[in-house]
Design a protein around this motif. Structure first.
Motif: not given
Length: 296
Positions: A45-51, A112-115, A160-165, A198-200
């Motif tokens: 649950q803690t891991s899922a909450d972080k994601a 967002v991906d969680m493994v 987390t994959t993000s757009i570099p503004l 795109l920044v990961v």
């Protein structure tokens, strides 16, 4: 790209005490302690909450900007320049809206991906595997050592994959002039290059530390309980031992240095002494919790 995606993929890694070679792993994993199994739901649950916390930062405008960029590239591949221009205009509009809200924003998440990599192995087994890896390196068997060491992780990775503004909006705006000049191939390459920027970023959460944290929380409740039963005393002792073992596993896996973990082991020892004979009290775990929090 999906609007928001969390991929929870548990990867179970197994090492047996009798065989530590990556090419000869046992069929069965070493069992987790009862205390470890008891806190697993909380750990998950803690891991899922972080994601989920990271996912909340995803905006529909950012996702739409990427979708429109991909749509523009596909339109160019199909020879539909007008459709590509419309998609680029839409992408630019979405990006401008994001920047208007927060001009100082550097990265805006779009996915967002969680493994989860879970290692079912004891401290002694991991130590043996590390020694084997060192021996392999000494023998020049780099690839064998690499495969063995790649198994030595017990963690949740939230990517987390993000757009570099700082660069992406300008890159998109530069496409339309190329199309106006009829330079379609250059426009395709520029679009693909923009998508490749795109920044990961990855947040690594060590599972042994997380399990220890939850075990210690349960132990603290018992330690504060007055007139504990013998069963309570045994449960408290088991929790402290299991938490200490998880910290040892985190240490041997390299989620901190010996200097980081030494005070944690020491604090657990002090708590055991304080709780001996059924004694109870508050504040015993404060220093331990603070030191453990610093390791995350």
């Amino acid at each position: 790209m999906k609007k928001s995606m969390i991929c929870a993929l548990p990867v179970v890694l197994m090492l047996g005490a009798g065989s530590v070679l990556a090419t000869a792993l046992p069929d069965k994993a070493q069992e987790k302690s009862a205390e470890s199994q008891a806190v697993q739901t909380q750990v998950d649950q803690t891991s899922a909450d972080k994601a989920a916390s990271q996912r909340e930062k995803i905006t529909k405008e950012a996702v739409a900007a990427i979708e429109q960029t991909q749509k523009a590239l596909q339109a160019l591949n199909d020879g539909k320049t007008d459709d590509a221009l419309k998609a680029l205009e839409a992408a630019t509009g979405k990006l401008e809206l994001i920047l208007a809200r927060d001009p100082k924003l550097a990265l805006v998440p779009v996915n967002v991906d969680m493994v989860t990599y879970d290692l079912f192995a004891s401290v002694d087994t991991v130590k043996a595997a590390i020694k084997e890896a060192k021996d392999l390196l000494d023998d020049g068997k780099v690839q064998d050592a690499r495969r063995l060491m790649s198994n030595l992780a017990s963690e949740v990775v939230i990517s987390t994959t993000s757009i570099p503004l700082a660069t992406y909006p300008d890159a998109i705006k530069a496409i339309s002039p190329l199309l106006d000049k009829g330079e379609t191939e250059k426009a395709k390459l520029a679009l693909q290059a923009a998508l490749n920027t795109l920044v990961v970023t990855a947040e690594v959460v060590p599972l042994p530390l997380l399990r220890s944290q939850h075990m210690l929380a349960a132990a603290e409740v018992l330690a504060e309980k007055e007139k504990r039963s013998e069963e309570d005393n045994q449960k408290l002792d088991n929790l402290l031992k299991a938490a200490d073992e998880e910290l040892k596993l985190a240490e041997v896996l390299g989620y901190g240095s010996k200097k980081d973990f030494a005070p944690l082991h020491e604090q657990i020892g002090k708590i055991k002494d304080k709780a001996s004979g059924g004694k109870s009290g508050k504040g015993w775990f404060d220093e331990l919790k603070s030191a453990l929090k610093n390791l995350f």
